[in-house]
Design a protein around this motif. Sequence first.
Motif, PDB file in Angstrom:
ATOM      1  N   PRO A 102      -3.911  42.075 -73.329  1.00 39.21           N
ATOM      2  CA  PRO A 102      -2.954  42.457 -72.276  1.00 39.21           C
ATOM      3  C   PRO A 102      -3.283  41.870 -70.908  1.00 39.21           C
ATOM      4  O   PRO A 102      -3.237  42.573 -69.896  1.00 39.21           O
ATOM      5  N   LEU A 103      -3.657  40.598 -70.880  1.00 40.06           N
ATOM      6  CA  LEU A 103      -3.937  39.989 -69.586  1.00 40.06           C
ATOM      7  C   LEU A 103      -3.565  38.508 -69.621  1.00 40.06           C
ATOM      8  O   LEU A 103      -3.331  37.927 -70.689  1.00 40.06           O
ATOM      9  N   GLU A 104      -3.489  37.930 -68.450  1.00 38.03           N
ATOM     10  CA  GLU A 104      -3.148  36.519 -68.305  1.00 38.03           C
ATOM     11  C   GLU A 104      -4.351  35.663 -68.686  1.00 38.03           C
ATOM     12  O   GLU A 104      -5.475  35.944 -68.273  1.00 38.03           O
ATOM     13  N   LEU A 105      -4.113  34.622 -69.462  1.00 38.99           N
ATOM     14  CA  LEU A 105      -5.164  33.687 -69.839  1.00 38.99           C
ATOM     15  C   LEU A 105      -4.853  32.317 -69.251  1.00 38.99           C
ATOM     16  O   LEU A 105      -3.710  31.854 -69.329  1.00 38.99           O
ATOM     17  N   GLY A 116     -10.484  46.027 -67.402  1.00 37.18           N
ATOM     18  CA  GLY A 116      -9.178  46.166 -66.765  1.00 37.18           C
ATOM     19  C   GLY A 116      -8.788  44.983 -65.903  1.00 37.18           C
ATOM     20  O   GLY A 116      -8.012  45.125 -64.950  1.00 37.18           O
ATOM     21  N   ALA A 117      -9.309  43.788 -66.240  1.00 39.05           N
ATOM     22  CA  ALA A 117      -8.982  42.586 -65.463  1.00 39.05           C
ATOM     23  C   ALA A 117      -7.514  42.233 -65.609  1.00 39.05           C
ATOM     24  O   ALA A 117      -6.877  42.525 -66.623  1.00 39.05           O
ATOM     25  N   ALA A 118      -6.990  41.571 -64.581  1.00 39.30           N
ATOM     26  CA  ALA A 118      -5.611  41.083 -64.640  1.00 39.30           C
ATOM     27  C   ALA A 118      -5.537  39.775 -65.413  1.00 39.30           C
ATOM     28  O   ALA A 118      -4.486  39.418 -65.945  1.00 39.30           O
ATOM     29  N   ALA A 119      -6.670  39.040 -65.458  1.00 42.83           N
ATOM     30  CA  ALA A 119      -6.667  37.727 -66.077  1.00 42.83           C
ATOM     31  C   ALA A 119      -8.073  37.324 -66.495  1.00 42.83           C
ATOM     32  O   ALA A 119      -9.066  37.844 -65.981  1.00 42.83           O
ATOM     33  N   GLU A 146      -6.649  43.908 -57.385  1.00 42.00           N
ATOM     34  CA  GLU A 146      -6.527  43.150 -58.626  1.00 42.00           C
ATOM     35  C   GLU A 146      -7.704  42.172 -58.752  1.00 42.00           C
ATOM     36  O   GLU A 146      -8.096  41.542 -57.772  1.00 42.00           O
ATOM     37  N   PHE A 147      -8.242  42.052 -59.954  1.00 47.09           N
ATOM     38  CA  PHE A 147      -9.354  41.121 -60.154  1.00 47.09           C
ATOM     39  C   PHE A 147      -9.184  40.378 -61.470  1.00 47.09           C
ATOM     40  O   PHE A 147      -8.476  40.817 -62.381  1.00 47.09           O
ATOM     41  N   GLN A 148      -9.826  39.226 -61.547  1.00 45.20           N
ATOM     42  CA  GLN A 148      -9.848  38.446 -62.775  1.00 45.20           C
ATOM     43  C   GLN A 148     -11.286  38.067 -63.088  1.00 45.20           C
ATOM     44  O   GLN A 148     -12.156  38.111 -62.220  1.00 45.20           O
ATOM     45  N   ILE A 149     -11.526  37.685 -64.327  1.00 44.96           N
ATOM     46  CA  ILE A 149     -12.838  37.219 -64.761  1.00 44.96           C
ATOM     47  C   ILE A 149     -12.778  35.707 -64.953  1.00 44.96           C
ATOM     48  O   ILE A 149     -11.885  35.195 -65.623  1.00 44.96           O
ATOM     49  N   ASN A 150     -13.728  34.994 -64.344  1.00 44.24           N
ATOM     50  CA  ASN A 150     -13.875  33.547 -64.530  1.00 44.24           C
ATOM     51  C   ASN A 150     -15.116  33.282 -65.372  1.00 44.24           C
ATOM     52  O   ASN A 150     -16.161  33.883 -65.147  1.00 44.24           O
ATOM     53  N   THR A 151     -15.002  32.355 -66.325  1.00 44.39           N
ATOM     54  CA  THR A 151     -16.121  32.023 -67.200  1.00 44.39           C
ATOM     55  C   THR A 151     -16.244  30.515 -67.355  1.00 44.39           C
ATOM     56  O   THR A 151     -15.271  29.851 -67.709  1.00 44.39           O
TER      57      THR A 151
END
Length: 358
Positions: free
Chosen positions: A224-227, A181-184, A155-160
């Motif tokens: 469709p992902l966690e914010l 396809g990030a989870a968040a 599982e991965f997320q994107i940080n900005t």
Amino acid sequence: MPKKGEAFHRDYQLRIVAWEVTRSCNLNCVHCRASSNLGSYSQELDTVKAMEVLEQIRELGKPIVILTGGEPLLRKDIFALADYGTKKGLRMVMATNGTLITPDIATKTMESGIKRVSISLDGATRESHDSFRQVERAFERAIQGISYLKEQGIEFQINTTVTKYNLYELEGILNLAVRLGAAAHHIFLLVPTGRAKEMVNQELDAQEYEDTLYWFYQQQNTVPLELKATCAPQYYRIIRQEAHSKGEKASSKAYGLDAVTRGCLAGISYCFISHDGIVQPCGYLELNSGDLRESTFADIWKNSSIFADLRDFLKYKGKCGRCEYITVCGGCRARSYAAHGDYLSEEPLCAYYPVGSN
């Protein structure tokens, strides 16, 4: 509002620890809080001491432990530490720029028990991201790294990190996170520390800040992902305001986990460990709250005078101290310190005025 002598979190349960396991980094990002470079940092905790610290953290519960940097993949024992924490029952995650992830690294990440990896993307295109990171092909290599994580089912997320420089690209980055396809997608509002001191003119102003957080809130049901908004405690006020405007209570069922947490967690349910073992309220608030070479983690967590201040909302000053949302927002203590030299002063980039204020 808390009453005199009353604390918000009486037990101050530790939920998240971010650990700068190394300050060394292969990039040269313009916003880096640590001014990291590809150098040798001799004061880093060695493997034995690092494992001892993980044991001490476990004594306080089962928090999320974020292995960060610098670039954590430059630390040779990173997977030994992740594996050790996992076996101790900690939820181990990693924050990386993604450029060093290979198929072998992705396999080791999975095998060590790391539950989620965050990849930093500060632009929706190669040109904008590479400019922010100041290294060519940083974007291309990060995207490739993500593909290797996906192959291992990690599982991965994107940080900005959001600044005036990339604000216009925020929607594009969010859409990119969805396509990947990030989870968040977690956004971080710039705090002017480290190299970011030179970017103080790139901070959003108070109204831009408010508008950005409100826009981000409105995306909750469109993707469709966690914010999640970080270093942006006003977001948690906005959630309550929106619920109130609809005659609702901000329940977790209707508004997600953000409805049952608060904004600035520094010293309350979160803390940061620097590469040389100094415990801080957060990575952006560089206040020595205890040294792990001299004290135990539990002793620092329970007895730091700085943490005690941050937990006493009656000590907060200016409009933060008067605000009816103090227990769900709290203002960014690091931004207050950077602006005023006082970590208990009011948040300088808040557009909201408390009820009853002029």
